[in-house]
Scaffold this active site. Structure first.
Site, short mmCIF file in Angstrom:
data_model
loop_
_atom_site.label_atom_id
_atom_site.label_comp_id
_atom_site.label_asym_id
_atom_site.label_seq_id
_atom_site.Cartn_x
_atom_site.Cartn_y
_atom_site.Cartn_z
CD GLU A 74 -3.85 -5.64 4.07
OE1 GLU A 74 -4.63 -4.80 4.60
OE2 GLU A 74 -2.62 -5.50 4.02
CD GLU A 80 -2.92 -1.08 2.36
OE1 GLU A 80 -2.73 -0.30 3.30
OE2 GLU A 80 -3.92 -1.80 2.29
C1 BGC Z 1 -2.90 -2.32 5.98
C2 BGC Z 1 -2.80 -3.10 7.25
C3 BGC Z 1 -3.86 -2.61 8.22
C4 BGC Z 1 -5.23 -2.82 7.60
C5 BGC Z 1 -6.40 -2.46 8.50
C6 BGC Z 1 -4.29 -1.99 5.54
O1 BGC Z 1 -4.31 -0.65 5.11
O2 BGC Z 1 -2.15 -2.94 4.98
O3 BGC Z 1 -1.51 -2.99 7.75
O4 BGC Z 1 -3.78 -3.24 9.45
O5 BGC Z 1 -5.33 -2.03 6.45
O6 BGC Z 1 -6.32 -1.16 8.95
#
Ligand code: BGC
Length: 492
Positions: free
Chosen positions: A394, A195
């Site tokens: 994610e 990111e």
């Molecule tokens: C990030 C993580 C973070 C998650 C939830 C993402 O932007 O890669 O490191 O914990 O979001 O906030």
């Protein structure tokens, strides 16, 4: 026009007409009821959010070390000096992953753990830790998907100018080379930088922690360009050093717009807005570097959006053909982190116009809107434009569920989230978007930077005092989805 989540979810029949727009070609597939057989089913973490003990065995400082002793800057006054202690307890977590049916696990290497000064002499003990971890994962039938750099920028490099230093792309690439040379006989899946838009936009451009510096437009454009070059050089380094042919991507925080209706004009408006340079209003700041529009076209097409040159005229000197070719390395998959999005419609002039969330919009504890259809639209838009298989690296929801008197953690909203988002992802697959995997954020409740431990994204609850792990009830939901390759999502 006011639209609701129900309206968006009701659009299950729209297909071929949507699929034909854009540059990618969506295959006309017979509806597939399940995810592909070779799909990566995973969960994600990052080193500085779970490992703890950053300075053990000779580890160095990262830019986040400033929060070690500054409780006022973290919502719950915490730090990540212990976190989930996966530095010592990783072996306990592997059976939990196996019990879920995961075949993949996304994690990162803590840069200053293996290179305490960010470059130069590696810390052998730090490198040994990941050897043990990767070997144990592989033995358990779980493929490690490794992020080289997940927000953990070494303090020593920051003191030399960080991403504004002309050698900064090489620093990252040398580190990536070290990892690929050491682990590339076993690790097949690599991600260069997590990111960049969150780090450079929401963490750096905002002037907040960890750097708390104020850069002008030219400096911000320069740093972002060097991050992109660092990515390009790292892809080359990984391919050169890994002994087994690697698969490489960059996990980007997708900031997507979704159409407010099924109409073609609204869909086109959402597509246009998703790749435009769209500033985010953050308090009194307007953040430009969070936008897809700064980064994605350089990464996948080797060209900047014209609006970037208007933001910083100095960019034209940086964006030489050779530099853009370096940035645009062929990537094996389009890694995308997806949580929430906004909606747009076509305005009177046909231009995208934001549609406010309805008041009844469900939200996570962090206040993020719940938009399951994001897992349909974002993969579709990305594939149409960049023609790469999609991997959601994610996706998750922060909640606050705690163990009950019997020690069970009931988190029905996470189960519903998994079903609703994955149902939409499967729909993208049915319409011909090639999908390579899904990684839920996160395996464990963990340290969320300035939000501390207040946002609990884990499939597994972690007791802060004892470090006891308790799989939440959503684990059974995820296990069933994995076991059935998504067939369990049919119906209700
Ligand atoms: C990030 C993580 C973070 C998650 C939830 C993402 O932007 O890669 O490191 O914990 O979001 O906030």
């Amino acid at each position: 026009m006011s639209t609701t989540r129900r309206t968006f979810l009701a659009r299950t029949a729209q297909a071929a007409a949507l699929a034909s727009a854009g540059t990618g070609t969506l295959r006309a597939l017979a509806p597939a009821a399940t995810f592909p057989a070779d799909f990566a089913w995973g969960a994600s973490t990052s080193a500085m959010q779970v490992e703890g003990y950053p300075y053990a065995d000779g580890g160095g400082r990262s830019v986040w070390s400033v929060l070690d002793n500054d409780p006022a800057k973290v919502a719950d006054g915490s730090n990540n000096l212990v976190a989930d202690d996966t530095f010592h307890r990783w072996a306990d977590d592997i059976p939990i992953m196996q019990s879920m049916g995961l075949n993949s696990y996304r994690l990162s290497v803590w840069w200053p753990r293996v290179l305490p000064q960010g470059r130069g002499t590696p810390n052998q003990k730090g490198l040994d830790y990941y050897d043990r971890l990767f070997d144990a994962l592989l033995k358990a039938g779980i493929a490690p998907w490794v992020t080289v750099h997940h927000f953990d920028y070494p303090a020593a490099l920051d003191q030399q100018g960080g991403w504004l230093h002309e050698d900064s792309p090489k620093w990252l690439a040398d580190y990536a080379h070290l990892l690929a040379a050491r682990y590339g006989d076993r690790v097949r899946h690599w991600m260069t930088i997590n990111e960049p838009n969150i780090y450079w936009g929401f963490m750096v451009e905002s002037g907040g922690p960890p750097l708390s510096k104020h850069y002008d437009h030219d400096q911000l454009a320069l740093g972002a360009h060097r991050i992109l070059e660092g990515h390009g050089r790292s892809v080359q380094a990984i391919r050169a050093a890994a002994r087994k042919p690697p698969q490489v991507g960059l996990p980007f925080a997708g900031m997507f717009s979704m159409p407010a209706s099924d109409g073609p004009a609204d869909i086109e408006a959402a597509r246009e807005q998703s790749f435009a340079l769209v500033p985010t209003e953050l308090g009194s700041n307007s953040i430009v570097f969070g936008s897809n529009g700064w980064w994605l076209d350089p990464l996948y097409r080797g060209e900047y959006n014209q609006a970037c040159f208007r933001y910083a005229s100095s960019l034209s000197k940086l964006a030489t053909p050779a530099s853009m070719a370096l940035i645009r390395q062929p990537l094996d998959f389009c890694a995308i982190n997806l949580y929430f999005g906004g909606h747009v419609r076509a305005g009177a002039d046909g231009k995208p116009e934001a549609v406010a969330d309805p008041p009844e919009m469900p939200r996570s504890h962090a206040g993020w809107s719940i938009n399951p259809e994001l897992l349909y639209w974002a993969p579709k838009f990305l594939y149409e434009r960049y023609s790469r298989p999609i991997v959601v690296t994610e996706n998750g929801i922060s909640l606050t569920d705690k163990p009950d008197a019997q020690g069970r953690v009931s988190d029905p909203r996470r189960s519903a989230f998994l079903r609703d988002y994955l149902r939409n992802y499967l729909r993208a697959s049915r319409e011909g978007v090639p999908l390579g995997g899904y990684f839920h954020w996160s395996l464990l409740d963990n340290w969320e930077f300035t939000r501390g431990y207040a946002e609990q994204f884990g499939l597994v609850y972690v007791d802060r005092a004892t470090q006891k792990r308790t799989p939440k009830e959503s684990v059974s939901t995820y296990r069933e989805i994995i076991r059935s390759r998504g067939a369990a999502l049919a119906g209700g």
